[in-house]
Design a protein around this motif. Structure first.
Motif, mmCIF file in Angstrom:
data_model
loop_
_atom_site.group_PDB
_atom_site.id
_atom_site.type_symbol
_atom_site.label_atom_id
_atom_site.label_comp_id
_atom_site.label_asym_id
_atom_site.label_seq_id
_atom_site.Cartn_x
_atom_site.Cartn_y
_atom_site.Cartn_z
ATOM 1 N N GLY A 55 6.911 -6.717 5.827
ATOM 2 C CA GLY A 55 7.696 -5.535 6.174
ATOM 3 C C GLY A 55 7.655 -4.461 5.117
ATOM 4 O O GLY A 55 8.491 -3.544 5.133
ATOM 5 N N SER A 56 6.694 -4.510 4.197
ATOM 6 C CA SER A 56 6.642 -3.557 3.085
ATOM 7 C C SER A 56 5.630 -2.452 3.302
ATOM 8 O O SER A 56 5.824 -1.318 2.838
ATOM 9 C CB SER A 56 6.308 -4.310 1.783
ATOM 10 N N HIS A 57 4.514 -2.757 3.948
ATOM 11 C CA HIS A 57 3.413 -1.794 4.071
ATOM 12 C C HIS A 57 3.323 -1.320 5.513
ATOM 13 O O HIS A 57 3.139 -2.131 6.425
ATOM 14 C CB HIS A 57 2.086 -2.437 3.660
ATOM 15 N N LEU A 58 3.432 -0.014 5.706
ATOM 16 C CA LEU A 58 3.366 0.596 7.028
ATOM 17 C C LEU A 58 2.178 1.545 7.094
ATOM 18 O O LEU A 58 2.051 2.447 6.254
ATOM 19 C CB LEU A 58 4.652 1.359 7.340
ATOM 20 N N LEU A 59 1.280 1.297 8.073
ATOM 21 C CA LEU A 59 0.139 2.182 8.333
ATOM 22 C C LEU A 59 0.418 2.954 9.613
ATOM 23 O O LEU A 59 0.794 2.359 10.630
ATOM 24 C CB LEU A 59 -1.143 1.368 8.466
ATOM 25 N N ASN B 96 1.200 -4.517 -3.065
ATOM 26 C CA ASN B 96 -0.249 -4.539 -2.887
ATOM 27 C C ASN B 96 -0.580 -5.342 -1.652
ATOM 28 O O ASN B 96 -0.034 -6.432 -1.438
ATOM 29 C CB ASN B 96 -0.929 -5.148 -4.113
ATOM 30 N N THR B 97 -1.458 -4.783 -0.820
ATOM 31 C CA THR B 97 -1.802 -5.489 0.413
ATOM 32 C C THR B 97 -2.830 -6.565 0.209
ATOM 33 O O THR B 97 -2.967 -7.455 1.051
ATOM 34 C CB THR B 97 -2.352 -4.487 1.437
ATOM 35 N N GLY B 98 -3.561 -6.524 -0.910
ATOM 36 C CA GLY B 98 -4.707 -7.394 -1.044
ATOM 37 C C GLY B 98 -5.803 -6.923 -0.109
ATOM 38 O O GLY B 98 -5.630 -5.950 0.643
#
Length: 974
Positions: free
Chosen positions: A109-113, A156-158
């Motif tokens: 729930g941290s990275h939104l594209l 970081n998404t990796g």
């Protein structure tokens, strides 16, 4: 007992009519009430969110309780569902006509594209408020994102995969940390790794999923409109951060494995079910043109993880040209299809539509459905309304489906906490096994149900399946409660009858030998079961009757051993002349009462072994209780067999040191009967003290006399101190034996002389041996020639005892001379004593005027005093004071009495000038009595010096200070 069982089977047949009558009035066949099993609450419970968006909703994504919603053209609303009252609004800051095409939120729930319809992409991190453009992504319309669940973090998404509408798959990595001095872009890189194609060329990448299997193997699933691709490969250890290029490189020259279907929705969507957070998905569902492909994921397979694949074909009410499905989500047992106006839930177990929810037209057309994998909630939205589905107890009816699919193990797994459902499953499984002639399995299941016992038992009886019936009864018996004693007794007895019947049938068939042995072992296990022990013990008489009616002596003995009924076991062996086996049972269980009961029988046949067993029992056996068996045996046995009885009696006497008179008397009787030599040695070993002899003297005397054992009788007479009888009987045997008896009364010379005279008379009158008679005179000093002479006949000449007469005369002369010498010595001694007395009378001692008393240290001559030969001198009163406390009580009393008499004999005159004659007369009158009293006082007080005599020696252990006055003395020194 057999008739009882027959009557019970008849009652089972009669119960059929009762069963039918029960069924006619609606009584269920199980023990549970046929009520509704579950409260009617839907599995998928819909809830409308109380939210009125200011603008239309373009897109909505949820993950990890974080909800992101695109509103209108330029607004993004973020809501932490844990804090729904604190929404966060972010402006995209776009001035052009760009619109949100799709949004993608990672598993944390941290990275939104945010993909725009202008082939651009924006990025927003949960911790920041500013949307950032991804410049490297420009020119690509993003269709799907494959998140990295293994290396991704909140910042970081990796390495992740991105699918475009042109079929390209790109690998990239996004980080919120500051970039280098020359670049501030959050995307670290953006490189193409593969292109997906269909038969017509490149096709949009509809979905991407990255999973890691065992041994570091990665599986990448990518879908287009009609195809599902799988890329499998390993990433070298330590290079995971470098991405997945190596996996795609393997398939650069050839297509990977894929599944293809002909129909086309224009897009496809794949959903996964993950049972627990941070675990791998367990199942999948792919929505495509022909229907839904669903199955499980098997990570152990080398090339494809898809397993148990099935296709659910769209029903007629779903027309892909008019109302084609929009989205799909997958739960544990269902997949949900989103249609423009409704939601359908299909069970993955049987493919049946189990739920359908129609939405009202006022809400508008349904746009999107998505599931939050962390909290298992399903979200649906239109352009102006948001709905949420809660999945409640999804597995409640799964057991029915598995049961109908004949997957009974799985059905029982899902209703193990619901006994009413479990009973239905077991009954269905039992019936299924019965129909398929798996009777043993059917019996095991029936035993666990609440179905009528009579009905089930009749089914197996009518099918002639005794083995299955036995299995059913065994299982039923194991499930009974301890309080159900009547049922336990019935089942136990019935099972025993069935086992015996079955064993009887198998025993007569040599080809069924192995089955017979196996059944026999089961029967013995049943008899020895601890749970059945109490019931079998309480009904052992019935069990014995059953065993006897079948003639099964082997199991009768086995059952008796289990019941510890060793008496029956031993009796059985004795009846069948198996005496060694009987003795083995007795020796093994060492029961004293059984030894007493069966020894009379066993000793008749195996005397040596029985005696060995008795000896091994040691002191646990009371030999008195075995004497009847020995007596009965010894009366009919030979001398060699009697020796066994003697051996045990000797063991009791010499090893166990038994003192019971009956044991010693019996051993004595055996000795008298068979071993006279041992008899005398036994008597001599027992001693001559009547108080320490354990046999009956009178009984022994009578017994020895009856058997003519005279030496033994003589010994007994000696013990009884009947010396005259002993000598009389000994003279019939041996003169030397009589002589040994005559010397026994050492303290009674008159009796000894009398006994020796008996011997002499016997020698003279019976044996007529003068020389031996003379030898008697030399053997006993009490006998004289004159005592023996009367026994000789008148015609005997003096020559035979001339020497004896001369010796007697010489002894008399010697005795006379000895008396003369003693008289002369006595005369001389008397003369010396008179001289000593006279000398003592004339003996004196001198006392100087300055001498002092040894006790008080005052001048001695002031008062009457005593002078001792040792030189010590004491005043009369000082000596009396020192001696008196140490005198015995009787001497103290005597001294006090003498002092009173002395004071009373005469009173001293008060006048110093009385006439001499009167004084003399007074002295003359009382002189003798007064002097005698004074002499008696002197004998007590002045018998010895108080410092040199025994009185001082006796007082050596007395303390200097009286213990009672010790404290007083201590205080006086302070």
């Amino acid at each position: 007992m057999a008739s009882i069982l027959d009557e019970y089977e008849d009652s089972l047949h009669r119960s059929v009519s009762v069963q039918q009558s029960r069924a006619s009035v609606g009584i269920p066949h199980s023990g549970y009430v046929n009520a509704r099993l579950e409260k009617e609450t839907p599995i998928f419970n819909k809830q409308r969110i109380d939210f009125a968006p200011p603008e239309k909703i373009n897109s909505l994504v949820v993950s990890s309780n974080q909800l992101c919603m695109s509103l209108g053209k330029d607004t993004l609303l973020r809501i932490d569902l844990g804090k729904p009252d604190e929404p966060n609004q972010v402006e995209l800051g776009r001035k052009d006509e760009a619109k949100v095409y799709k949004m993608f939120l990672d598993h944390t729930g941290s990275h939104l594209l945010i993909a725009l319809n202008t082939s651009e992409c924006l990025y927003l991190n949960r911790s920041v408020q500013k949307v950032r453009a991804l410049s490297r992504w420009k020119g690509h319309l993003i269709e799907s994102v494959g998140w990295n669940k293994f290396l991704g973090s909140e910042t970081n998404t990796g390495p992740i995969l991105v699918g475009t509408s042109q079929g390209q798959i790109y690998e990239t990595e996004i980080s919120v940390s500051e970039g280098s001095l020359f670049s501030t872009n959050p995307d670290q890189y953006f490189r193409q790794v593969y292109t997906l194609e269909e038969e017509s060329g490149p096709a949009p990448v509809c979905c991407l999923e990255i999973e890691r299997g065992i041994e570091g193997k990665f599986f990448i699933i990518a879908t287009t409109r009609k195809r599902l691709f799988q890329f499998v490969g390993k990433v070298p250890e330590g290079t995971e951060q470098q991405g997945f290029s190596s996996i795609f490189a393997v398939h650069a020259d050839h297509l990977p494995s894929f599944r293809e279907f002909p129909a086309n929705l224009g897009f496809s969507e794949i959903a996964f079910y993950t049972p627990k957070l941070r675990s791998n998905p367990r199942s999948f569902a792919w929505m495509m043109g022909n229907g839904v492909l669903y199955g499980t994921l098997d990570y152990s397979r080398p090339d494809s993880i898809l397993s148990d694949e099935r296709v659910w074909v769209y029903p007629p009410d779903i027309d892909i040209t008019v109302n084609k499905p929009i989205s799909i989500v997958l739960t544990q047992f269902h997949f949900l299809l989103l249609l423009p106006d409704r939601v359908k839930a299909v069970c993955t177990l049987n493919g049946q539509v189990v739920f359908q929810d129609l939405f009202l037209e006022k809400f508008g057309l349904l746009t999107r459905m998505i599931k939050d994998p962390t909290v298992q909630q399903i979200w649906i939205h239109t352009e102006k309304v948001v709905f949420r589905y809660h999945v409640q107890r999804e597995s409640r009816d799964v057991w029915k489906m598995y049961m109908n699919m004949n997957k009974f193990d799985l059905a029982k797994e899902y209703c193990k906490d619901r006994p009413e459902c479990l009973d239905i499953v077991l009954a269905k499984e039992a019936e299924h096994c019965f129909q398929n002639k798996r009777y043993l399995d059917s019996a095991k299941c029936y035993a666990l149900t609440q179905n009528y016992f009579e009905e089930i038992a009749l089914k197996f009886i009518e099918a002639k399946q005794e083995e299955a019936l036995m299995e059913f009864l065994i299982k039923k018996l194991s499930n009974l409660k301890p309080s159900e004693k009547t049922q336990t007794t019935l089942l136990t007895t019935w099972l025993t009858e069935l086992y015996l019947n079955w064993l009887g049938i198998l025993q007569g068939d040599p080809s069924q030998r192995n089955l017979y042995l196996d059944t026999r072992e089961k029967f013995r296990t049943f008899l020895s079961s601890p749970k059945n022990k109490d019931c079998l013990f309480n009904n052992r008489a019935s069990i014995y009757e059953l065993l006897a009616s079948h003639g099964d002596t082997e199991h009768m003995v086995y059952f008796a051993v289990i019941m510890q009924d060793y008496e029956r076991v031993v009796a059985h062996h004795c009846q069948h002349d198996e005496y060694d086996e009987a003795l083995n049972v007795l020796s093994r269980h060492r029961d004293e009462k059984l030894f007493y009961k069966f020894s009379p029988v066993l000793i008749q046949h195996i005397p040596k072994k029985v005696v060995d067993a008795w000896i091994s029992m040691g002191s646990r056996l009371d030999a008195r209780n075995l004497i009847p068996a020995l007596v009965n045996y010894s009366q009919s046995a030979s001398t060699q067999q009697i020796n066994e009885a003697i051996r045990y009696m000797e063991f009791c006497v010499y090893q166990l040191e038994e003192t019971q008179q009956a044991i010693h008397n019996y051993l004595l009787s055996l000795y008298a009967l068979c071993r006279p030599d041992s008899l005398l040695s036994y008597l001599e070993q027992a001693g001559t003290n009547p108080n320490r002899i354990h046999y009956d003297l009178k009984y022994a005397l009578r017994l020895c006399a009856e058997h003519g054992h005279h030496r033994a009788c003589v010994h007994i007479y000696k013990v009884m101190e009947l010396y005259e009888e002993a000598v009389d009987l000994a003279l019939q045997v041996d003169v030397d034996l009589a002589k040994s008896c005559a010397d026994l009364p050492e303290d009674d010379e008159e009796l000894r002389k009398k006994l020796w005279l008996k011997i002499a008379r016997h020698v003279v009158q019976e044996e007529k041996d003068v020389k031996k008679a003379m030898a008697c005179l030399s053997s006993c000093a009490l006998l004289k020639i004159e005592d023996v002479l009367p026994f000789f006949p008148d015609f005997v000449t003096i020559d035979h005892f001339k020497e004896a007469i001369c010796n007697s005369l010489e002894d008399y002369n010697k005795h006379i001379e000895e008396l003369k010498r003693e008289m002369e010595e006595a005369t001389q001694s008397a003369k010396r004593i008179r001289e000593d007395i006279q000398e003592m009378r004339n003996k004196y001692g001198s006392v100087e005027p300055q001498e002092k008393c040894a006790a008080c240290d005052f001048p001695l001559l002031n008062r009457p005093f005593y002078l001792f030969l040792c030189g010590h001198m004491f005043h009369y009163d000082c000596l009396l004071q020192a001696v008196l406390p140490n005198l015995p009580a009787y001497k103290q009393a005597k001294l006090e009495d003498l002092q009173k008499k002395l004071a009373a004999t005469s009173q001293p005159s008060k006048s110093h000038h009385r006439p001499k004659d009167a004084d003399t007369i007074s002295l003359g009158k009382g002189q003798q009595s007064r002097e005698q009293i004074k002499a008696d006082i002197d004998d007590i007080v002045a018998a010895e010096c108080v410092y040199c005599g025994e009185l001082m020696i006796r007082s050596i252990d007395k303390p200097f200070i009286d213990p009672q006055k010790y404290e007083e003395e201590m205080q006086s020194w302070l």
